[in-house]
Write a protein that holds these residues in place. Structure first.
Motif, PDB file in Angstrom:
ATOM      1  N   UNK A  24       0.832  -1.205   0.000  1.00 13.54           N
ATOM      2  CA  UNK A  24       0.000   0.000   0.000  1.00 13.54           C
ATOM      3  C   UNK A  24       0.863   1.250   0.000  1.00 13.54           C
ATOM      4  N   UNK A  25       1.916   1.264   0.798  1.00 12.43           N
ATOM      5  CA  UNK A  25       2.803   2.428   0.837  1.00 12.43           C
ATOM      6  C   UNK A  25       3.488   2.663  -0.500  1.00 12.43           C
ATOM      7  N   UNK A  26       3.890   1.598  -1.182  1.00 14.42           N
ATOM      8  CA  UNK A  26       4.510   1.751  -2.500  1.00 14.42           C
ATOM      9  C   UNK A  26       3.508   2.286  -3.521  1.00 14.42           C
ATOM     10  N   UNK A  27       2.274   1.801  -3.459  1.00 13.73           N
ATOM     11  CA  UNK A  27       1.246   2.299  -4.378  1.00 13.73           C
ATOM     12  C   UNK A  27       1.014   3.775  -4.112  1.00 13.73           C
ATOM     13  N   UNK A  28       0.884   4.174  -2.844  1.00 16.72           N
ATOM     14  CA  UNK A  28       0.706   5.595  -2.515  1.00 16.72           C
ATOM     15  C   UNK A  28       1.885   6.415  -2.994  1.00 16.72           C
ATOM     16  N   UNK A  29       3.084   5.870  -2.841  1.00 13.37           N
ATOM     17  CA  UNK A  29       4.281   6.580  -3.266  1.00 13.37           C
ATOM     18  C   UNK A  29       4.250   6.844  -4.765  1.00 13.37           C
ATOM     19  N   UNK A  30       3.905   5.823  -5.558  1.00  9.14           N
ATOM     20  CA  UNK A  30       3.865   6.022  -7.012  1.00  9.14           C
ATOM     21  C   UNK A  30       2.756   6.989  -7.409  1.00  9.14           C
ATOM     22  N   UNK A  31       1.617   6.942  -6.727  1.00 11.14           N
ATOM     23  CA  UNK A  31       0.549   7.903  -7.018  1.00 11.14           C
ATOM     24  C   UNK A  31       1.044   9.314  -6.752  1.00 11.14           C
ATOM     25  N   UNK A  32       1.710   9.516  -5.607  1.00 12.13           N
ATOM     26  CA  UNK A  32       2.237  10.837  -5.272  1.00 12.13           C
ATOM     27  C   UNK A  32       3.302  11.281  -6.279  1.00 12.13           C
ATOM     28  N   UNK A  33       4.170  10.374  -6.664  1.00 10.30           N
ATOM     29  CA  UNK A  33       5.215  10.699  -7.637  1.00 10.30           C
ATOM     30  C   UNK A  33       4.603  11.161  -8.958  1.00 10.30           C
ATOM     31  N   UNK A  34       3.609  10.442  -9.466  1.00  9.13           N
ATOM     32  CA  UNK A  34       3.001  10.822 -10.735  1.00  9.13           C
ATOM     33  C   UNK A  34       2.180  12.097 -10.613  1.00  9.13           C
ATOM     34  N   UNK A  35       1.566  12.325  -9.448  1.00  8.14           N
ATOM     35  CA  UNK A  35       0.840  13.587  -9.255  1.00  8.14           C
ATOM     36  C   UNK A  35       1.794  14.769  -9.242  1.00  8.14           C
ATOM     37  N   UNK A  36       2.955  14.593  -8.615  1.00  8.65           N
ATOM     38  CA  UNK A  36       3.947  15.676  -8.583  1.00  8.65           C
ATOM     39  C   UNK A  36       4.456  15.946  -9.999  1.00  8.65           C
ATOM     40  N   UNK A  37       4.757  14.913 -10.756  1.00 11.86           N
ATOM     41  CA  UNK A  37       5.238  15.103 -12.121  1.00 11.86           C
ATOM     42  C   UNK A  37       4.165  15.774 -12.977  1.00 11.86           C
ATOM     43  N   UNK A  38       2.910  15.367 -12.822  1.00 12.03           N
ATOM     44  CA  UNK A  38       1.819  16.015 -13.569  1.00 12.03           C
ATOM     45  C   UNK A  38       1.674  17.471 -13.146  1.00 12.03           C
ATOM     46  N   UNK A  52      12.253  21.916 -15.675  1.00 13.49           N
ATOM     47  CA  UNK A  52      13.312  20.931 -15.942  1.00 13.49           C
ATOM     48  C   UNK A  52      14.058  20.588 -14.657  1.00 13.49           C
ATOM     49  N   UNK A  53      14.332  21.586 -13.832  1.00 15.74           N
ATOM     50  CA  UNK A  53      15.033  21.341 -12.571  1.00 15.74           C
ATOM     51  C   UNK A  53      14.235  20.457 -11.633  1.00 15.74           C
ATOM     52  N   UNK A  54      12.950  20.773 -11.452  1.00 17.88           N
ATOM     53  CA  UNK A  54      12.118  19.949 -10.579  1.00 17.88           C
ATOM     54  C   UNK A  54      11.980  18.535 -11.134  1.00 17.88           C
ATOM     55  N   UNK A  55      11.854  18.410 -12.445  1.00 21.51           N
ATOM     56  CA  UNK A  55      11.709  17.102 -13.057  1.00 21.51           C
ATOM     57  C   UNK A  55      12.974  16.263 -12.886  1.00 21.51           C
ATOM     58  N   UNK A  56      14.125  16.883 -13.107  1.00 17.83           N
ATOM     59  CA  UNK A  56      15.396  16.163 -12.922  1.00 17.83           C
ATOM     60  C   UNK A  56      15.541  15.737 -11.464  1.00 17.83           C
ATOM     61  N   UNK A  57      15.197  16.624 -10.540  1.00 13.63           N
ATOM     62  CA  UNK A  57      15.309  16.298  -9.121  1.00 13.63           C
ATOM     63  C   UNK A  57      14.379  15.151  -8.744  1.00 13.63           C
ATOM     64  N   UNK A  58      13.153  15.147  -9.258  1.00 15.86           N
ATOM     65  CA  UNK A  58      12.221  14.068  -8.907  1.00 15.86           C
ATOM     66  C   UNK A  58      12.572  12.749  -9.585  1.00 15.86           C
ATOM     67  N   UNK A  61      16.539  11.856  -7.799  1.00 10.52           N
ATOM     68  CA  UNK A  61      16.408  11.616  -6.356  1.00 10.52           C
ATOM     69  C   UNK A  61      14.928  11.636  -6.008  1.00 10.52           C
ATOM     70  N   UNK A  62      14.196  10.584  -6.336  1.00  3.40           N
ATOM     71  CA  UNK A  62      12.740  10.645  -6.257  1.00  3.40           C
ATOM     72  C   UNK A  62      12.198  10.958  -4.860  1.00  3.40           C
ATOM     73  N   UNK A  63      12.701  10.301  -3.826  1.00  6.40           N
ATOM     74  CA  UNK A  63      12.154  10.544  -2.489  1.00  6.40           C
ATOM     75  C   UNK A  63      12.431  11.968  -2.035  1.00  6.40           C
ATOM     76  N   UNK A  64      13.657  12.407  -2.194  1.00  5.96           N
ATOM     77  CA  UNK A  64      14.021  13.766  -1.794  1.00  5.96           C
ATOM     78  C   UNK A  64      13.331  14.797  -2.684  1.00  5.96           C
ATOM     79  N   UNK A  65      13.296  14.556  -3.984  1.00  7.05           N
ATOM     80  CA  UNK A  65      12.674  15.491  -4.912  1.00  7.05           C
ATOM     81  C   UNK A  65      11.190  15.678  -4.646  1.00  7.05           C
ATOM     82  N   UNK A  66      10.477  14.577  -4.420  1.00  5.94           N
ATOM     83  CA  UNK A  66       9.047  14.673  -4.142  1.00  5.94           C
ATOM     84  C   UNK A  66       8.813  15.349  -2.799  1.00  5.94           C
ATOM     85  N   UNK A  67       9.615  14.997  -1.808  1.00  2.00           N
ATOM     86  CA  UNK A  67       9.478  15.623  -0.494  1.00  2.00           C
ATOM     87  C   UNK A  67       9.705  17.129  -0.577  1.00  2.00           C
ATOM     88  N   UNK A  68      10.757  17.555  -1.259  1.00  2.00           N
ATOM     89  CA  UNK A  68      11.031  18.977  -1.404  1.00  2.00           C
ATOM     90  C   UNK A  68       9.936  19.691  -2.210  1.00  2.00           C
TER      91      UNK A  68
END
Length: 138
Positions: A24-38, A52-58, A61-68
């Motif tokens: 469940x946590x992994x599914x939530x993580x991927x949902x959050x990752x794709x929402x941030x990218x969108x 481009x900077x935010x996209x490269x960061x996410x 470094x996906x966990x840090x990029x999404x958190x930031x």
């Protein structure tokens, strides 16, 4: 029966719980990752280099990029999502209105046909017909 065979009752209930929790946590993580990218692509206030900077960061470094991203720009994510949904709904409504027509409204051709019938019956003069026709066409 060999000792290496595992049956369902060899897997403890707490182990099943932790497995489901991690899934469940992994599914939530991927949902959050794709929402941030969108949201990165959807935000019109961000420039090309910032996107481009935010996209490269996410991506790098996906966990840090999404958190930031959520900490820095998370407040506006909901508003951008709502405005995007509202714009889509308005586009769908406009398409439906244009395609099917709304009840009670008539096209210019219908209005002109009715107007010419009224003139043919003699209920209005040619001058009234001309003014009404200009009003319909403008």
């Amino acid at each position: 029966m060999s000792a290496s065979v595992y049956l369902a009752y060899d897997y403890p209930l707490l182990g099943a719980f932790w497995t489901i929790l991690w899934i469940v946590l992994w599914v939530w993580w991927f949902i959050l990752l794709f929402r941030v990218i969108a949201d990165i692509f959807r935000d019109d206030r961000l420039g090309g280099w910032a996107k481009a900077g935010w996209l490269v960061l996410t991506i790098l470094l996906p966990f840090l990029g999404v958190l930031l991203y959520v900490l820095a720009r998370g407040r506006g994510m909901g508003a951008r999502e709502r405005s995007h949904a509202r714009a889509q709904q308005e586009a769908i409504d406009q398409y439906i209105r244009e395609t099917a027509g709304t009840p009670g409204t008539r096209s210019q051709a219908d209005e002109l046909a009715k107007l010419s019938e009224i003139r043919a019956r003699g209920d209005i003069t040619d001058e009234e017909f001309r003014r009404a026709k200009e009003k319909i066409l403008h």
